[in-house]
Write a protein that holds these residues in place. Structure first.
Motif, PDB file in Angstrom:
ATOM      1  N   ASP A 116      45.153  33.182  47.965  1.00  9.63           N
ATOM      2  CA  ASP A 116      44.100  33.138  46.954  1.00  9.63           C
ATOM      3  C   ASP A 116      43.630  31.685  46.870  1.00  9.63           C
ATOM      4  OD1 ASP A 116      42.482  33.142  44.768  1.00  9.63           O
ATOM      5  OD2 ASP A 116      43.952  33.962  43.368  1.00  9.63           O
ATOM      6  N   THR A 117      42.458  31.427  47.443  1.00  4.23           N
ATOM      7  CA  THR A 117      41.958  30.045  47.572  1.00  4.23           C
ATOM      8  C   THR A 117      40.977  29.660  46.473  1.00  4.23           C
ATOM      9  OG1 THR A 117      40.205  30.803  49.054  1.00  4.23           O
ATOM     10  CG2 THR A 117      42.262  30.100  50.073  1.00  4.23           C
ATOM     11  N   ARG A 118      40.935  30.423  45.382  1.00  3.94           N
ATOM     12  CA  ARG A 118      39.997  30.090  44.299  1.00  3.94           C
ATOM     13  C   ARG A 118      40.306  28.738  43.662  1.00  3.94           C
ATOM     14  NH1 ARG A 118      40.672  34.190  40.035  1.00  3.94           N
ATOM     15  NH2 ARG A 118      42.824  34.212  40.821  1.00  3.94           N
ATOM     16  N   PHE A 119      41.557  28.314  43.746  1.00  2.00           N
ATOM     17  CA  PHE A 119      41.949  27.044  43.109  1.00  2.00           C
ATOM     18  C   PHE A 119      42.258  25.966  44.149  1.00  2.00           C
ATOM     19  CE2 PHE A 119      43.375  30.697  40.631  1.00  2.00           C
ATOM     20  CZ  PHE A 119      42.644  30.516  39.466  1.00  2.00           C
ATOM     21  N   LEU A 120      41.686  26.150  45.361  1.00  2.00           N
ATOM     22  CA  LEU A 120      41.977  25.224  46.450  1.00  2.00           C
ATOM     23  C   LEU A 120      41.541  23.796  46.110  1.00  2.00           C
ATOM     24  CD1 LEU A 120      42.927  24.747  49.365  1.00  2.00           C
ATOM     25  CD2 LEU A 120      40.635  25.417  50.132  1.00  2.00           C
ATOM     26  N   TYR A 121      40.433  23.644  45.381  1.00  2.00           N
ATOM     27  CA  TYR A 121      39.932  22.315  45.031  1.00  2.00           C
ATOM     28  C   TYR A 121      40.468  21.916  43.657  1.00  2.00           C
ATOM     29  CZ  TYR A 121      36.683  22.850  48.912  1.00  2.00           C
ATOM     30  OH  TYR A 121      36.133  23.030  50.152  1.00  2.00           O
ATOM     31  N   ASP A 122      40.909  20.690  43.572  1.00  2.00           N
ATOM     32  CA  ASP A 122      41.410  20.204  42.282  1.00  2.00           C
ATOM     33  C   ASP A 122      40.238  19.715  41.422  1.00  2.00           C
ATOM     34  OD1 ASP A 122      40.677  17.697  43.234  1.00  2.00           O
ATOM     35  OD2 ASP A 122      42.736  17.125  43.766  1.00  2.00           O
ATOM     36  N   ALA A 123      40.548  19.134  40.270  1.00  2.00           N
ATOM     37  CA  ALA A 123      39.504  18.702  39.332  1.00  2.00           C
ATOM     38  C   ALA A 123      38.617  17.616  39.914  1.00  2.00           C
ATOM     39  CB  ALA A 123      40.148  18.222  38.037  1.00  2.00           C
ATOM     40  N   ASN A 128      43.490  20.678  47.898  1.00  2.00           N
ATOM     41  CA  ASN A 128      44.927  20.570  47.653  1.00  2.00           C
ATOM     42  C   ASN A 128      45.570  21.909  48.014  1.00  2.00           C
ATOM     43  OD1 ASN A 128      47.520  20.248  46.769  1.00  2.00           O
ATOM     44  ND2 ASN A 128      46.982  19.494  44.730  1.00  2.00           N
ATOM     45  N   TYR A 129      46.197  21.946  49.191  1.00  2.00           N
ATOM     46  CA  TYR A 129      46.780  23.203  49.667  1.00  2.00           C
ATOM     47  C   TYR A 129      47.932  23.687  48.794  1.00  2.00           C
ATOM     48  CZ  TYR A 129      43.973  22.648  53.878  1.00  2.00           C
ATOM     49  OH  TYR A 129      42.911  22.527  54.751  1.00  2.00           O
ATOM     50  N   ASP A 130      48.503  22.815  48.004  1.00  2.00           N
ATOM     51  CA  ASP A 130      49.585  23.245  47.110  1.00  2.00           C
ATOM     52  C   ASP A 130      49.062  24.143  45.987  1.00  2.00           C
ATOM     53  OD1 ASP A 130      51.450  21.807  48.545  1.00  2.00           O
ATOM     54  OD2 ASP A 130      51.198  19.981  47.334  1.00  2.00           O
ATOM     55  N   SER A 208      40.805  50.455  38.398  1.00  2.00           N
ATOM     56  CA  SER A 208      40.566  49.535  37.289  1.00  2.00           C
ATOM     57  C   SER A 208      40.469  48.129  37.855  1.00  2.00           C
ATOM     58  CB  SER A 208      41.706  49.626  36.271  1.00  2.00           C
ATOM     59  OG  SER A 208      41.531  48.674  35.237  1.00  2.00           O
ATOM     60  N   HIS A 209      39.345  47.453  37.588  1.00  2.00           N
ATOM     61  CA  HIS A 209      39.082  46.125  38.141  1.00  2.00           C
ATOM     62  C   HIS A 209      39.163  45.060  37.048  1.00  2.00           C
ATOM     63  CE1 HIS A 209      37.578  47.547  42.093  1.00  2.00           C
ATOM     64  NE2 HIS A 209      37.200  48.599  41.394  1.00  2.00           N
ATOM     65  N   ASN A 210      39.832  43.983  37.375  1.00  2.00           N
ATOM     66  CA  ASN A 210      39.884  42.824  36.487  1.00  2.00           C
ATOM     67  C   ASN A 210      38.757  41.880  36.908  1.00  2.00           C
ATOM     68  OD1 ASN A 210      40.522  40.809  34.725  1.00  2.00           O
ATOM     69  ND2 ASN A 210      42.677  40.636  35.337  1.00  2.00           N
ATOM     70  N   SER A 211      37.544  42.209  36.513  1.00  2.00           N
ATOM     71  CA  SER A 211      36.359  41.496  36.997  1.00  2.00           C
ATOM     72  C   SER A 211      36.328  40.039  36.571  1.00  2.00           C
ATOM     73  CB  SER A 211      35.088  42.206  36.510  1.00  2.00           C
ATOM     74  OG  SER A 211      35.043  43.534  36.964  1.00  2.00           O
ATOM     75  N   GLU A 212      37.005  39.713  35.494  1.00  2.00           N
ATOM     76  CA  GLU A 212      36.962  38.335  35.002  1.00  2.00           C
ATOM     77  C   GLU A 212      37.543  37.350  36.014  1.00  2.00           C
ATOM     78  OE1 GLU A 212      38.945  38.208  31.283  1.00  2.00           O
ATOM     79  OE2 GLU A 212      37.397  39.351  30.214  1.00  2.00           O
ATOM     80  N   LEU A 213      38.449  37.837  36.869  1.00  2.00           N
ATOM     81  CA  LEU A 213      39.083  36.953  37.846  1.00  2.00           C
ATOM     82  C   LEU A 213      38.159  36.591  39.008  1.00  2.00           C
ATOM     83  CD1 LEU A 213      42.673  38.517  38.045  1.00  2.00           C
ATOM     84  CD2 LEU A 213      41.911  36.537  36.708  1.00  2.00           C
ATOM     85  N   VAL A 214      37.149  37.422  39.262  1.00  2.00           N
ATOM     86  CA  VAL A 214      36.304  37.190  40.439  1.00  2.00           C
ATOM     87  C   VAL A 214      34.837  37.016  40.088  1.00  2.00           C
ATOM     88  CG1 VAL A 214      37.881  38.445  41.963  1.00  2.00           C
ATOM     89  CG2 VAL A 214      36.050  39.691  40.796  1.00  2.00           C
ATOM     90  N   ILE A 215      34.485  37.092  38.829  1.00  2.00           N
ATOM     91  CA  ILE A 215      33.064  37.084  38.469  1.00  2.00           C
ATOM     92  C   ILE A 215      32.378  35.785  38.894  1.00  2.00           C
ATOM     93  CG2 ILE A 215      33.492  36.188  36.120  1.00  2.00           C
ATOM     94  CD1 ILE A 215      31.180  38.042  35.218  1.00  2.00           C
ATOM     95  N   ASP A 216      33.062  34.661  38.791  1.00  2.00           N
ATOM     96  CA  ASP A 216      32.448  33.387  39.187  1.00  2.00           C
ATOM     97  C   ASP A 216      32.166  33.357  40.682  1.00  2.00           C
ATOM     98  OD1 ASP A 216      32.526  32.519  36.588  1.00  2.00           O
ATOM     99  OD2 ASP A 216      34.429  31.436  36.825  1.00  2.00           O
ATOM    100  N   VAL A 217      33.149  33.734  41.482  1.00  2.00           N
ATOM    101  CA  VAL A 217      32.993  33.717  42.942  1.00  2.00           C
ATOM    102  C   VAL A 217      31.937  34.722  43.373  1.00  2.00           C
ATOM    103  CG1 VAL A 217      34.158  34.102  45.135  1.00  2.00           C
ATOM    104  CG2 VAL A 217      35.354  32.928  43.280  1.00  2.00           C
ATOM    105  N   TYR A 218      31.969  35.927  42.811  1.00  2.00           N
ATOM    106  CA  TYR A 218      31.028  36.966  43.217  1.00  2.00           C
ATOM    107  C   TYR A 218      29.601  36.594  42.816  1.00  2.00           C
ATOM    108  CZ  TYR A 218      34.263  40.492  44.983  1.00  2.00           C
ATOM    109  OH  TYR A 218      35.158  41.174  45.744  1.00  2.00           O
ATOM    110  N   THR A 219      29.450  35.938  41.678  1.00  2.00           N
ATOM    111  CA  THR A 219      28.115  35.516  41.251  1.00  2.00           C
ATOM    112  C   THR A 219      27.554  34.456  42.188  1.00  2.00           C
ATOM    113  OG1 THR A 219      28.649  36.007  38.935  1.00  2.00           O
ATOM    114  CG2 THR A 219      26.782  34.539  39.352  1.00  2.00           C
ATOM    115  N   GLN A 220      28.390  33.496  42.575  1.00  2.00           N
ATOM    116  CA  GLN A 220      27.945  32.428  43.463  1.00  2.00           C
ATOM    117  C   GLN A 220      27.595  32.946  44.850  1.00  2.00           C
ATOM    118  OE1 GLN A 220      30.954  29.406  43.506  1.00  2.00           O
ATOM    119  NE2 GLN A 220      30.981  29.175  41.276  1.00  2.00           N
ATOM    120  N   THR A 221      28.273  33.975  45.304  1.00  2.00           N
ATOM    121  CA  THR A 221      28.055  34.496  46.659  1.00  2.00           C
ATOM    122  C   THR A 221      27.091  35.672  46.685  1.00  2.00           C
ATOM    123  OG1 THR A 221      30.031  35.893  46.417  1.00  2.00           O
ATOM    124  CG2 THR A 221      30.317  33.735  47.461  1.00  2.00           C
ATOM    125  N   GLY A 222      26.599  36.101  45.522  1.00  2.00           N
ATOM    126  CA  GLY A 222      25.622  37.179  45.490  1.00  2.00           C
ATOM    127  C   GLY A 222      26.194  38.561  45.682  1.00  2.00           C
TER     128      GLY A 222
END
Length: 363
Positions: A116-123, A128-130, A208-222
């Motif tokens: 799950d690479t949603r948090f690959l970039y730090d602040a 940051n691969y960790d 049942s989908h937990n859309s809140e976890l992916v809504i940002d990524v899905y919105t950015q990618t269309g």
């Protein structure tokens, strides 16, 4: 490279689950069509008429009525797609009396350690691969089986499965489903006939989908935001016929089997396809020496593949297997897709079967 492949697979899984809008997609719950047990897989899945042990809960529950032991247990492990996906099976069956048997089967098909690479970039915007997290996309099936031989027709056996399906894609989506299977077997003078109805009432999977976890990524990618939905698996039927012949003072046995699976969800890429029904045939062969050492082979999964230039060609999947019985323990091995004749990759499959209690002849 592995992280990139698994990431793409994860996005594909989410997209597929998001498109299941109260309809009947092809290949719904298709992990339940892979097959279990090295004996069956070594014979291209041609088990509908001949299965008679703990694995009957999967192939045809009617076969549980022919258990040789008061108790039987079986385990299997296989890896697919070059080890990316794991397939595991465990089963237990017991005789209730001389006419009836019960069985429980558990199946798990999963891709584990998906990044799950949603948090690959730090602040600060640095990689940051960790920060990479991992999850599994897993399908589970729980089969509760009952079989009985009829007193009025002793050669006829009937069986039924109550099926519970659970599927999850990490914390992003999950589904629960329920369905019924029913089967029958009839034996006469060395000939064996079997009929198996899968999902006879239709198997419903409520997603049942937990859309809140992916809504940002899905919105950015269309991409379309997935909604809660219901997916229906349509019924399918498998008819099998087999003939057992023994030679050389009954030391050598030859078992020939043929299965044909009928699907009703539109035209599929199988040997016989139409808008009404598609038919996928398979053939299998098993040789045994004093029912101790087994040699198996089978051919199935015939498909037509199109080249980039528009031409087509046929592919098929050959399978091979061996087995040995050591007292109450049976060890089996299967190698699928020998010689790379189909589009799928070959797989090694190992399974164990253990009987408990004193063997008795069926009354």
């Amino acid at each position: 490279m592995r992280i990139r492949v698994l990431s793409c697979l994860f996005l594909g899984l989410l997209a597929l689950t998001g498109q299941a809008q109260i309809r009947t997609p092809k290949y719904s719950n298709e992990f339940l069509a892979i097959g279990i047990g090295s004996r069956g897989l070594g014979m291209a899945g041609t088990q509908t008429a001949v299965v008679a042990d703990v694995t009957s809960g999967y192939w045809n529950p009617a076969g549980l009525a022919s258990l040789e032991n008061p108790y039987e247990a079986s385990l299997m492990h296989a890896e697919y797609f070059a080890g990316i996906a794991n397939f595991d099976y465990g089963g237990f069956a017991t005789r209730i009396d001389s006419l009836s048997s019960l069985g429980v089967s558990v199946i798990r098909f999963a891709v584990d350690d998906i990044p799950d690479t949603r948090f690959l970039y730090d602040a600060n915007g640095r990689i940051n691969y960790d920060r990479i997290r991992f999850f599994s996309a897993a399908d589970y099936a729980f089969l509760f089986s009952y079989a009985r031989r009829l007193r009025a027709i002793p050669r006829l056996q009937l069986g039924v499965n109550f099926k519970v399906v659970h599927r999850n894609v990490g914390d992003f989506a999950n589904a629960w489903g329920f369905g019924l299977d029913a089967g029958a077997q009839y034996k006469l003078a060395g000939w064996q006939v079997g009929l198996m109805f899968h999902d006879i009432t239709g198997t419903f999977n409520a997603w049942s989908h937990n859309s809140e976890l992916v809504i940002d990524v899905y919105t950015q990618t269309g991409n379309q935001i997935p909604d809660n939905s219901v997916e229906l698996t349509l019924p399918r039927a498998t008819f099998g016929i087999a003939k057992l012949q023994r030679f050389w003072q009954n030391r050598l046995g030859v078992l020939a089997t043929v299965d044909a699976t009928f699907t009703f969800d539109g035209q599929r890429n199988v040997l016989v396809g139409s808008d009404v029904t598609s038919i996928d045939p398979s053939v299998g062969l098993e040789l045994d020496y004093e029912t101790i050492v087994f040699l198996r082979a089978g051919v199935g999964n015939v498909q037509q593949v199109k080249n980039f230039d528009g031409s087509t060609y046929r592919t098929y999947q050959p399978d091979f297997g061996v087995g040995v019985v050591l007292g109450k323990l049976q060890i089996d091995y299967a190698l699928t897709d020998i010689g790379d004749q189909s589009e799928s990759l070959y797989s090694h499959v190992f399974s164990l079967k253990l009987g408990f209690g004193k063997s008795q002849e069926n009354e």
